[in-house]
Design a protein around this motif. Structure first.
Motif, short mmCIF file in Angstrom:
data_model
loop_
_atom_site.label_atom_id
_atom_site.label_comp_id
_atom_site.label_asym_id
_atom_site.label_seq_id
_atom_site.Cartn_x
_atom_site.Cartn_y
_atom_site.Cartn_z
N LEU A 6 -47.45 24.25 1.38
CA LEU A 6 -48.90 24.23 1.19
C LEU A 6 -49.59 24.58 2.51
O LEU A 6 -49.44 23.88 3.50
N GLU A 7 -50.37 25.67 2.45
CA GLU A 7 -51.12 26.07 3.64
C GLU A 7 -52.49 25.40 3.65
O GLU A 7 -52.95 24.87 2.64
N LYS A 8 -53.16 25.46 4.79
CA LYS A 8 -54.43 24.77 4.95
C LYS A 8 -55.53 25.37 4.09
O LYS A 8 -56.52 24.71 3.80
N ASN A 9 -55.37 26.62 3.70
CA ASN A 9 -56.40 27.25 2.87
C ASN A 9 -56.24 26.95 1.39
O ASN A 9 -57.01 27.45 0.56
N GLY A 10 -55.23 26.16 1.03
CA GLY A 10 -55.04 25.76 -0.36
C GLY A 10 -53.99 26.57 -1.09
O GLY A 10 -53.60 26.21 -2.21
N LYS A 11 -53.53 27.65 -0.48
CA LYS A 11 -52.47 28.43 -1.13
C LYS A 11 -51.14 27.67 -1.00
O LYS A 11 -50.83 27.13 0.05
N TYR A 12 -50.39 27.65 -2.09
CA TYR A 12 -49.13 26.92 -2.03
C TYR A 12 -48.07 27.62 -2.87
O TYR A 12 -48.38 28.43 -3.77
N ALA A 13 -46.80 27.29 -2.55
CA ALA A 13 -45.65 27.85 -3.27
C ALA A 13 -44.80 26.70 -3.78
O ALA A 13 -44.62 25.69 -3.10
N ILE A 14 -44.28 26.90 -5.01
CA ILE A 14 -43.37 25.93 -5.60
C ILE A 14 -41.98 26.56 -5.58
O ILE A 14 -41.76 27.64 -6.16
N ILE A 15 -41.02 25.92 -4.91
CA ILE A 15 -39.65 26.42 -4.82
C ILE A 15 -38.78 25.49 -5.64
O ILE A 15 -38.51 24.35 -5.25
N GLU A 16 -38.35 26.00 -6.79
CA GLU A 16 -37.60 25.16 -7.73
C GLU A 16 -36.57 26.00 -8.45
O GLU A 16 -36.86 27.10 -8.94
N ASN A 17 -35.32 25.48 -8.48
CA ASN A 17 -34.21 26.17 -9.18
C ASN A 17 -34.04 27.62 -8.71
O ASN A 17 -33.78 28.52 -9.51
N GLY A 18 -34.21 27.82 -7.42
CA GLY A 18 -33.99 29.15 -6.85
C GLY A 18 -35.12 30.13 -7.13
O GLY A 18 -34.94 31.34 -6.92
N ARG A 19 -36.26 29.63 -7.60
CA ARG A 19 -37.39 30.50 -7.90
C ARG A 19 -38.61 30.06 -7.11
O ARG A 19 -38.75 28.90 -6.74
N ILE A 20 -39.52 31.03 -6.90
CA ILE A 20 -40.75 30.76 -6.16
C ILE A 20 -41.94 31.06 -7.06
O ILE A 20 -42.03 32.14 -7.65
N LYS A 21 -42.88 30.07 -7.15
CA LYS A 21 -44.12 30.26 -7.88
C LYS A 21 -45.26 30.00 -6.91
O LYS A 21 -45.31 28.95 -6.29
N LYS A 22 -46.17 30.95 -6.79
CA LYS A 22 -47.28 30.82 -5.86
C LYS A 22 -48.57 30.54 -6.62
O LYS A 22 -48.87 31.19 -7.61
N LYS A 23 -49.33 29.54 -6.10
CA LYS A 23 -50.57 29.15 -6.74
C LYS A 23 -51.58 28.74 -5.69
O LYS A 23 -51.29 28.76 -4.49
N ILE A 24 -52.78 28.34 -6.14
CA ILE A 24 -53.84 27.92 -5.23
C ILE A 24 -54.36 26.56 -5.66
O ILE A 24 -54.67 26.35 -6.83
#
Length: 1012
Positions: free
Chosen positions: A210-228
């Motif tokens: 999670l970055e300070k600007n609110g952008k974040y990534a979910i790393i689960e089961n070898g996959r990456i999902k990016k959200k805000i």
């Protein structure tokens, strides 16, 4: 007299009402605020680096001056003074609290400190490599995560190790994220470009960035999902991750949120609103979900505690508008109105209708018109006029109660001046009501309630009364006569509950009153209002706070199926502005569709009972530490003590983060014979002084919640006895005694057998001697009897023969004295002396003869009652001439009424001899007689100022008096004293001699009353 107020047309009233609503400024307070605890209170130092829970519910904190364990009340400090910690500068806590495995280290990993089973242990850091966060000698070595932020994270992209609670761990390095299992087997590997390790955190086994600007990534089961994340990217944003508690927080725009992973995305929930944390140098955060408390660790300000409040206080913010509230009533599903006309909902005060009212009572009729009163005026505010139109009836007497029943009828009572009597009225609240006098009363009711169609209950300072609506008969409810009843509440189960001003609350069921135990502080003595929620709980307001209790428990107590009741207490820390609630009004507390409203002296307290999650003392009880003679030590479930200890103190704890009044310990020590439970002090410790050797069991208990069940903790105490107090020693002693007894018995039997043989021989020899002796004694006895008889006759002959010549001598000397030439003084004195001496001899011989006749002939003593003064007076007269010749003054101080029941002749002889001895030993002095008595004895004393008696002579006679032997050799030649002693023994008397050479002698005769 009836007064009415009319207003402008309805449209104008509506406009005025709307304007009033717009003009009104109100506010609501929940009183949540951040408080700080520093080294000025309980902390060892103000820099807190970690805050984590343990398996048992305690909270642990590291500082630069030791390790701290917090139980909700006490801060226990573990440092170099109390443990084997060498350096008190501690860093972060890591590990798995659910597995009871927490670690911390001091500066540069000097020591590895293991927190296990609520205690601190120093362990070998080589055996616990995961506790060491990095290799200080290798700048490229991996860094084991301790949460975010971390003061140790010196390089933003250093090889990063994130352990997970499951045993798996992430390894992040060179823009690559790897997931390994506990066996170090690679599960997933993925390429991920990142800026800094400080943006990574994990919730469960899922990794987030999670970055300070609110952008974040979910790393689960070898996959990456990016959200805000929905935040203000321009605000001062900060990520906090408590890796041990597995909690993540995000601070943005003066608000602190907790992050949750739900529905495949990060969601935030507000914890702290509008609080500037950016300048507080927050380094660690922990949220206790059960108690709704946020703990903030600052590097400079110590420990911040923020309690989330579920109670609100509605307070008017208009100058001149009172904050003191009394009666409250539900206007509709969302709105509540006070007796003074203040409208409010769950969140705020919405208007002030400015009612003219005493504020203590009001009633709503079926048309939602509001009836209230002020003094003797009954006032109606009409709904159709938006409560701006009113009508007033002057009733002439003070109104004391007002109540609308379920049938639409309104009841009220009037007080008849200063008298205790009153009048009860009722009426149908139509446009022009008719007030009907129902009955007269001999008291002033303050609260009315209808418990069934035929009974109206009336409460006041004289207890609770029941009015039979069929025959208008008023009866006192037995058991309430001395109670000051303030409120009547009828629950959904149709149980009748009454609250009083000084005696707590009661249940009226089947015409019987049931009382209930009070809380430990006895705040429930002044109970005000009772309200029931949908879950079956009662909420009771008092002068000292608010209580929650289960109605089922109260009923079980009344039925004697339980012996204790758990009351949950709420005070100002729960969100009130004051602990002092108000009562003595009708209606008192009220509800709308969701909330409960209670009046207080500072606003209206409101809350949704469905959202209240009471913090119950459900955690186990622990006794981890004791102090024996000022020496602290840790214990398990058994404690061995030296028998010579003087005082032992047990420190009792149970993690609890609610109101301390809800945590109540009791204890008893089994093995001492005391079966009573003792309340534990506020310091949560209990002490015992010296106990006898043996085994004891300390049992501590506490009520753990609304089920009114106890949680128990038991400690076995074994006080080792001295060797002579042990069982084996007692057995050996008993065996020795038995062996010695057997041996002694055998020796004794042999000895007795031998002695019996010798004794039998000796008895045979002595039997023959005895026969000869008996024959001799018989002959001797016959001779003695004849001798005694002859001696007795000789005494009688002597006394009889000498009496007549002595009498004649006395008569002749008297005649010579009376007829002699009175001019010859010398001869006259000699003749007087002959007369006196011969008179003495005559009286003595006469007494002796009487004694012989009375005793020697009959063998018994005849007692008679006589006056002591007469006997003494006669004896003084007898010796007066001799006393005059020796210049001795004789005084008789014996009262004329003093009486003695003894043999008068023997007593006279004793007095004769005592006076004779006193005159012989006194020249130019005085002799005094006195007498008296107490509860035990009659006393006759003679005291002279003569020569006195030597000390050893006094001791001899005193001993002789106590142990007289007729056959004893007479040590002194004064036969008169021996005669006195023998005669005293015959009369059952005692004698006490007090004498001093050269000063005189005092002899006291004592005769007990029983032998008189």
């Amino acid at each position: 007299m009836i007064k009415s107020l009319s207003f402008a047309p309805k449209l104008l009233c509506i406009l005025l009402f709307v304007a009033l609503l717009q003009f009104q400024t109100t506010y609501c307070q929940s009183v949540s605020k951040l408080t700080w605890t520093t080294d000025s209170e309980f902390l060892p130092q103000n820099s807190i680096k970690s805050i984590v829970p343990d398996k048992y519910g305690f909270i642990w904190m590291t500082t630069e001056n030791g390790l701290v364990r917090y139980d909700g009340k006490n801060f226990d400090i573990y440092d170099s003074h109390t443990t084997q910690i060498k350096s008190n500068r501690l860093i972060y806590i890591t590990g798995n609290y659910q597995a009871d495995s927490l670690y911390t280290t001091n500066d540069w990993d000097e020591q590895c400190i293991f927190i296990h089973q609520r205690k601190v242990h120093i362990v070998d850091k080589k055996l616990h490599p995961k506790a060491l966060q990095f290799d200080k000698n290798d700048p490229n070595s991996r860094f084991i995560s301790n949460g975010v932020p971390s003061l140790l994270l010196d390089a933003p992209k250093r090889p990063y190790h994130i352990p997970l609670a499951s045993g798996n761990y992430y390894f992040i390095d060179n823009n690559t994220v790897r997931l390994f299992n506990a066996k170090k087997q690679l599960l997933h590997k993925i390429h991920f470009e990142y800026e800094s390790n400080s943006y990574f955190f994990a919730i469960g086994d899922i990794l987030f960035y999670l970055e300070k600007n609110g952008k974040y990534a979910i790393i689960e089961n070898g996959r990456i999902k990016k959200k805000i994340l929905n935040i203000d990217p321009k605000a001062e944003n900060m990520l906090y991750w408590n890796s041990v508690a597995q909690q993540a927080f995000f601070y943005s725009g003066n608000n602190l949120y907790q992050l949750h992973y739900k529905n495949n995305q990060l969601q935030k929930s507000l914890l702290i609103e509008n609080e500037d944390l950016a300048n507080q140098r927050i380094n660690s955060i922990y949220f206790n979900v059960e108690s709704k408390i946020v703990y903030l660790g600052s590097t400079t300000k110590g420990l911040g505690i923020y309690k989330i409040k579920n109670f609100k206080t509605l307070v008017p913010n208009k100058p001149g508008l009172s904050e003191i509230f009394y009666s409250l009533s539900t206007l509709n599903a969302s709105t509540v109105i006070s007796g003074s006309g203040i409208l409010m909902n769950n969140n705020e005060i919405i208007a002030d209708l400015n009612f003219t009212s005493d504020k203590y009572g009001m009633a709503l009729d079926r048309d939602k018109n509001i009836w209230t009163y002020e003094g003797s005026k009954l006032i109606r505010y009409q709904k159709k006029g938006d409560y701006q139109q009113s009508k007033v009836w002057e009733l002439g007497k003070e109104i004391t109660s007002l109540f609308a029943d379920s049938n639409g009828k309104i009841w009220y009572s009037l007080a008849l001046g200063r008298k205790k009597s009153g009048i009860l009225f009722n009426f149908i609240p139509d446009e022009n009501p008719t007030f009907t006098t129902y009955t007269t009363l001999d008291f002033h009711p303050k609260f009315l309630a209808k418990c069934d169609p035929n009974t109206l209950l009336m409460a006041g300072n004289d207890g609770l009364k029941a009015l039979n609506l069929r025959n208008k008969e008023v009866t006192s409810v037995k058991g309430t006569e001395s109670l000051k009843v303030r409120n009547i509440f009828i629950s959904s189960k149709k149980n009748i509950w009454i609250s009083t001003y000084e005696n707590g609350f009661f249940l009226l069921k089947n015409n019987k009153i049931y009382s209930f135990p009070l809380d430990k502080n006895q705040y429930l003595l002044s109970s005000h209002c009772i309200v029931e929620d949908k879950k079956g709980f009662f909420w009771i307001s008092t002068n000292k706070g608010l209580f929650q209790v289960k109605e089922r428990n109260l009923l079980d107590y009344a039925n004697a199926t339980i012996s204790k009741i758990y009351y949950h207490y709420y005070s100002k820390e729960a969100g009130f502005l004051t602990n002092e609630f108000n009562g003595g009004c009708q209606p008192c507390a009220t509800t709308n569709a969701t909330n409960i409203f209670f009046p207080s002296i500072n606003g209206v307290v409101t809350f949704n009972p469905d959202k209240i999650e009471p913090v119950l003392p459900t955690q186990p009880t622990f006794i981890d530490e004791v102090m024996v003679d000022n020496q602290r030590t840790t214990i398990n479930d058994t404690l061995f003590l030296n028998r010579e200890f003087e005082r032992i103190t047990f420190f009792i704890t149970s993690p609890y983060y609610g109101n301390v009044n809800n945590l109540n310990f009791e204890a008893k020590l089994e093995g001492t014979g005391n079966k009573e439970w003792t309340k534990i002090s506020k310091e949560n410790n209990i002490s015992f002084t010296t106990l006898s050797p043996g085994e004891y069991q300390l049992i501590v208990r506490k009520l753990s919640g609304f089920d009114s069940k106890y949680d128990y903790k038991k400690i076995t105490i074994i006080i080792e006895p001295a060797f002579w107090e042990t069982l084996w020693f007692k057995i050996v002693v008993v065996l020795l005694i038995i062996v010695i007894g057997i041996i002694s018995y055998n020796i004794r039997v042999r000895y007795i057998t031998r002695k019996n043989l010798l004794l039998e021989k000796k008895i045979n020899e002595q039997t023959n001697d005895l026969k000869s002796t008996i024959s001799t004694l018989r002959a001797t006895r016959e001779n003695l009897n004849k001798q005694i008889e002859n001696n007795t006759k000789i005494i009688q002959y002597i006394t009889h023969d000498i009496k007549s010549p002595l009498k004649f001598m006395a008569m002749a000397s008297k005649y010579m004295y009376d007829s002699f030439d009175k001019d010859s003084e010398d001869l006259k004195e000699n003749i007087q002396a002959i007369f006196t001496s011969s008179s003495q001899m005559f009286n003595f011989v006469d007494n002796l003869l009487e004694y012989s006749k009375g005793y020697l002939d009959k063998g018994v003593i005849d007692n008679e009652e006589f006056k002591i003064n007469d006997v003494v007076f006669n004896k003084i007269a007898l010796f007066q001439n001799i006393a005059n010749a020796k210049k001795v003054v004789i005084k008789n101080h014996i009262p004329t009424e003093a009486i003695l029941t003894k043999n008068k002749q023997l007593f006279s002889i004793i007095i004769h001899n005592l006076l004779d001895n006193a005159i012989k030993n006194t020249i130019y002095g005085t002799i005094q007689f006195s007498a008296g008595s107490d509860d035990l004895y009659s006393y006759v004393s003679i005291q002279d100022t003569g020569n006195g008696i030597e000390k050893h002579t006094v001791e001899y006679y005193q001993t002789l008096i106590d142990n007289y032997d007729l056959q004893r050799d007479k040590k002194f030649k004064t036969m008169g004293m021996y005669m006195i002693i023998e005669l005293l023994l015959i009369l059952n008397g005692k004698m006490n001699i007090e004498s001093e050479l050269g000063k005189g002698t005092k002899i006291t005769l004592m005769f007990d009353h029983e032998s008189a």
